[in-house]
Write an enzyme that holds these catalytic residues in place. Structure first.
Site, PDB file in Angstrom:
ATOM      1  CG  ASP A 199      -0.378  -0.027   2.515  1.00 40.49           C
ATOM      2  OD1 ASP A 199       0.844   0.163   2.611  1.00 40.49           O
ATOM      3  OD2 ASP A 199      -1.114  -0.237   3.496  1.00 40.49           O
ATOM      4  CB  SER A 200       0.161   4.595  -1.304  1.00 40.12           C
ATOM      5  OG  SER A 200      -0.766   5.126  -0.383  1.00 40.12           O
ATOM      6  N   GLY A 201       1.239   3.920   1.783  1.00 38.11           N
ATOM      7  CA  GLY A 201       1.704   4.615   2.976  1.00 38.11           C
ATOM      8  C   GLY A 201       0.778   5.724   3.409  1.00 38.11           C
ATOM      9  N   GLY A 202      -0.238   6.038   2.600  1.00 29.79           N
ATOM     10  CA  GLY A 202      -1.142   7.127   2.937  1.00 29.79           C
ATOM     11  C   GLY A 202      -1.896   6.907   4.233  1.00 29.79           C
ATOM     12  CD  GLN A 217      -9.546   7.677   0.685  1.00 27.33           C
ATOM     13  OE1 GLN A 217     -10.493   7.656   1.462  1.00 27.33           O
ATOM     14  NE2 GLN A 217      -8.431   6.999   0.933  1.00 27.33           N
ATOM     15  CB  CYS A 249     -10.478 -24.726  12.700  1.00 28.47           C
ATOM     16  SG  CYS A 249      -9.156 -23.840  11.843  1.00 28.47           S
ATOM     17  CB  CYS A 279      -5.681 -23.989  11.092  1.00 29.93           C
ATOM     18  SG  CYS A 279      -5.781 -23.948  12.900  1.00 29.93           S
ATOM     19  CB  CYS A 303      -7.715 -26.498  14.982  1.00 24.53           C
ATOM     20  SG  CYS A 303      -8.193 -24.862  15.593  1.00 24.53           S
TER      21      CYS A 303
END
Length: 448
Positions: free
Chosen positions: A122-125, A251, A371, A373, A376
């Site tokens: 992601d851009s860091g915004g 946005q 589950c 996983c 579990c």
């Protein structure tokens, strides 16, 4: 294929083709049979396939977050084993430490962290905004708890200042001053080398006024044009790297007219100089009123092209996933599954479980018997309880494996339900058991 002469060994080797937007693609494989409609009356939800230089992503898909080039407490191999198809890292954090130039020198994000699959940055915004206003990791998803439009935490110094050119901010690590602009964000993300990157945007909160939201959306659009131009330049200059897909970020907070106009603008946008460069996909960003999440996503999806993927930033709760997928979102990321796991808050088919609670102390069965996983299948709730109480590091690892697998698997099941036509039934079953039958019925009525 064209050949070139390698003078060092005096033999011909193939030329590497330059990076091209055709190296990235998206196809819609199945449409949701019924649900939230677009303006043409057709359901917005879909299952598809994103193609990147490092592999495919079957959508809908949850993307585990590896903020600093690691999903906390997990090996990259473990992320793959639990079903993660891609990972998302953060440009802001990697810029500050260890430095995007170092990651570039290492061969890019995937090679640096030993992850061979697709990657996002992601851009860091969001981090510039959230850390800058003093709220740190959490931005409220409801405006009812606040009384005014002041968007800085009490008794906190503002660490970020926005102007037309970009954002000036102080490092949360050592206080050093830095400057992010659209061009800087693009350069950093190209150095990080992720398959999917995001345009630099201003992430507002639900506390901002309508007037500020309008100004911010317009500023984000101007920044988006600059991102497209810089993205084209970086792609041309860095022909030794695979093509990186650039997503524009929509946005507009909770305002329908702002969200729709922002989405239309990004869908048609090209660079000012690089007039052939358009966005390869789209992110849906900003703080969203949780109760209106599906509605807001549907406004955006309705305006964006069906032929490009849509990523909803920062979402992972089961009800939000069903709502967003029905409204047309394709991929998601969120730190919540791993962060909550480290605190002992665990997902299960019948709701949240506190692994630290006294009732788990002598529970000699899997935390969630349904589950599949690794945690579990191999460890009991009693053992996990012991690890947390003893403050053993293994607690974070086993708990994170479970939480990440729960969300990844849930989205896998949602994809399958879109394909086989059982989405409505799955939503009723999952939400009815996780929350309550009444909650499930209300969700179905709202998003039908």
């Amino acid at each position: 294929m064209p050949q070139c002469l390698d003078r060092r060994v005096n033999e011909r080797i193939p030329l590497t083709p330059p990076p091209s937007p055709t190296d990235f693609g998206f196809t819609v494989d199945h449409q949701l049979a019924s649900g939230v409609p677009g303006s043409d009356g057709a359901p917005l939800g879909r299952a598809g396939t994103i193609r990147t230089p490092h592999g495919e992503i079957q959508t809908p898909a949850f993307i585990p977050v590896g903020t600093k080039a690691t999903v906390k407490a997990l090996l990259p191999e473990t992320v793959g084993q639990l079903g993660g198809q891609a990972v998302l890292a953060n440009a802001y954090h990697l810029f500050l430490q260890p430095g995007s130039d170092l990651v570039d020198e290492a061969g890019g994000l995937g090679r640096f962290m030993n992850w061979s699959g697709p990657t996002f940055t992601d851009s860091g915004g969001f981090q510039v905004m959230s850390l800058g206003v003093g709220f740190k990791k959490v931005i409220s998803m409801t405006e009812t708890a606040h009384s005014d439009a002041e968007v800085i935490a009490k008794n906190k110094e503002r660490l970020a200042h926005v102007d037309e050119e970009g954002v000036t901010f102080k490092s949360f690590i050592n206080g050093d001053k830095h400057r992010f602009t659209p061009e800087v964000s693009m350069e950093i993300q190209h150095q990080l080398g992720a398959d999917i990157i995001f345009a630099f945007d201003e992430c507002t909160t639900l506390l901002n006024t309508r007037a500020y939201q309008e100004d911010s959306v317009a500023r984000t659009a101007r920044w988006a044009v600059r991102c497209l131009d810089e993205h084209a330049r970086q792609t041309s200059d860095r022909s030794h790297r695979p093509y990186q897909a650039l997503f524009g970020v929509v946005q507009g907070a909770q305002y329908e007219d702002l969200r729709r106009s922002a989405a239309r603008g990004l869908a048609d946008m090209t660079g000012a100089q690089a007039t052939d460069q358009q966005f390869d996909g789209f992110g849906i960003g900003g703080a969203l009123e949780k109760s209106e999440l599906g509605t807001i996503v549907s406004w955006v999806s309705d305006e964006l092209p069906d032929s490009k993927p849509r990523h909803l930033l920062g979402i992972s709760e089961p009800d939000d996933l069903f709502a967003a997928i029905a409204a047309g979102a394709d991929t998601f990321d969120c730190v919540a599954p791993s962060r909550q796991a480290r605190g002992g808050s665990m997902y299960s088919a019948t709701g949240r479980i506190n692994a630290k609670a006294a009732r788990q102390r002598r529970r000699f069965e899997a935390l969630d018997p349904e589950c599949d996983c690794y945690t579990c299948e191999n460890y009991t709730a009693a053992y996990l309880h012991h690890l947390f109480k003893a403050k053993e590091m293994l607690a974070s690892t086993l708990a994170t494996i479970h939480n990440e697998r729960y969300i990844v698997r849930l989205v896998e099941r949602i994809r399958a339900s879109i394909i086989d036509g059982t989405f409505t039934e799955l939503r009723e079953e999952v939400l009815g058991r996780f929350y309550s039958p009444e909650f499930a019925r209300a969700a179905a009525a709202k998003h039908a």
